[in-house]
Motif scaffolding. Structure first.
Motif, PDB file in Angstrom:
ATOM      1  N   VAL A 211      81.149  -0.607  26.505  1.00 29.64           N
ATOM      2  CA  VAL A 211      80.217  -0.177  25.360  1.00 29.64           C
ATOM      3  C   VAL A 211      79.012  -0.910  25.378  1.00 29.64           C
ATOM      4  O   VAL A 211      79.324  -2.229  24.980  1.00 29.64           O
ATOM      5  N   PRO A 214      75.169   2.103  20.819  1.00 32.65           N
ATOM      6  CA  PRO A 214      76.308   3.173  20.002  1.00 32.65           C
ATOM      7  C   PRO A 214      75.745   4.445  20.591  1.00 32.65           C
ATOM      8  O   PRO A 214      76.347   5.600  19.911  1.00 32.65           O
ATOM      9  N   THR A 254      82.840   5.685  22.120  1.00 27.23           N
ATOM     10  CA  THR A 254      82.955   5.034  20.797  1.00 27.23           C
ATOM     11  C   THR A 254      83.752   5.753  19.798  1.00 27.23           C
ATOM     12  O   THR A 254      84.479   5.409  18.856  1.00 27.23           O
TER      13      THR A 254
END
Ligand code: 1HN
Length: 349
Positions: A211, A214, A254
């Motif tokens: 990741v 976001p 996420t």
């Protein structure tokens, strides 16, 4: 405080300090620090049956090419001239006709599309296209190249209308707006359609995925999947007294929101549902997908029908009712409030 309630000597003093770029806090303290939110935004509704014809007329007033984006901006009557539905959120109805292209550009404002009417148009985000169907939720994250297009009539194209949701006013308050045009009308297609959905849309991730930001790696959330989930949960007996069956859209990598500034939701209200009253400090824009019902927002009560858009400002009590099985899409500034520890919610009664 109105200036005419001020005694003459004070008024003269205020005029004097104003010339030095100052003002008396004691005159504005109450308004600056309210006991609870006093939104200038008002509860409001746009009835699709009333505005649809005007949206379609825009198609003969200007081309998508000339307009860049052919959109009728929904303006909250409490925020005139601000191109805002809420202090942080913008909304508009965009029309793209068969054979048209809305040229590629990018900006730091994040955008969402919620498809209202018509199918078969596409949007491209960072090298991949996705085809639109009513009820699909599509994201255009901050600083991603994006262009839209619609096949010609011969290829089966039809007018397509979607609701644009952007964080334009928020980015304006932050003075963080940047934008640029792509040198050509459309960006090159780098991956086949469905590629990101295959990688990230099936409760799995590429094995070495890390990741890095976001933002969700899937950019289209098809209606068929969301609708089926709501239906299954309802049949399984899930029904919240306030929300009906309500799910939030998720960044699968996420667990967070699809984009950092806007939360999105879809909820099902069964026929006869009479929800309890709720309020929160996020301001929410709703778009009716299916069904008929009514919403009470503060002192206002609106009946709603498919494709209507309505707004619930911060901290104003909201109560939903469904006359027939109803599905509502909504977006809000919840991630911003939550990140700043300013999210308050109250389930009233
Ligand atoms: C925008 O880029 C789109 O890409 C729609 O479709 C509405 C409103 C203000 C600024 C940029 C789009 C927009 C926008």
């Amino acid at each position: 405080m109105s200036a005419n309630a001020v005694a003459p000597e004070r008024a003269a003093y205020y005029a004097q300090i104003a010339r030095s770029g100052m003002s008396p806090l004691w005159e504005s303290l109450h308004a600056l620090v309210p006991k609870s939110p006093r939104p200038q935004a008002l509860p409001a509704i746009w009835k699709y049956a009333q505005v649809r014809e005007l949206v379609m007329q825009a198609g003969s007033v200007i081309s998508a090419e000339e307009a860049i984006r052919r959109v009728l901006v929904l303006e909250n009557p409490g925020l005139p001239g601000k191109s805002s539905l809420t202090p942080n959120l913008y909304g508009g109805l965009q029309l793209i006709l068969p054979g048209e292209i809305a040229p590629s550009h990018r900006h730091t404002q994040s955008a969402l599309r919620f498809i209202v009417e018509g199918k078969g148009a596409w949007t491209a985000v960072n090298g991949e296209r996705t085809t639109m169907h009513p009820g699909d939720f599509i994201i255009t994250p901050s600083w991603t190249w994006h262009d839209h297009g619609n096949p010609s009539v011969e290829e089966g194209g039809e007018p397509v209308v979607w609701l644009d949701g952007l964080d334009i006013p928020l980015i304006g308050h932050l003075d963080a707006g940047f934008a640029e045009n792509y040198p050509e009308a459309t960006q090159p297609v780098a991956r086949p359609e469905g590629d990101s959905y295959a990688r990230f849309g099936h409760n799995m991730l590429p094995v070495r995925h890390t990741v890095s930001d976001p933002t969700s790696p899937i950019f289209s959330y098809p209606y068929a999947r969301s609708r089926e989930a709501l239906d299954t949960l309802y049949r399984n007996g899930e029904l919240d007294d306030w929300d009906g069956v309500k799910l939030r859209y998720v960044n699968p990598a996420t667990g967070g929101w699809p984009m950092p500034t806007m939360a999105t939701f879809m909820q099902f209200l069964p026929a006869g549902f009479k929800g309890k009253t709720y309020r929160s400090t996020d301001s929410t824009v709703y778009c009716v997908v299916e069904g008929h019902g009514a919403v009470r927002i503060g002192e206002e009560r609106f009946t709603f029908d498919p494709h209507d858009v309505f707004v619930a400002p911060s901290w104003v009590p909201v109560q939903l009712e469904a006359q027939s099985d109803a599905v509502l899409f909504s977006y809000s500034d919840r991630p911003v409030l939550a990140a700043l520890n300013l999210l308050r919610e109250e389930r009233i009664s």
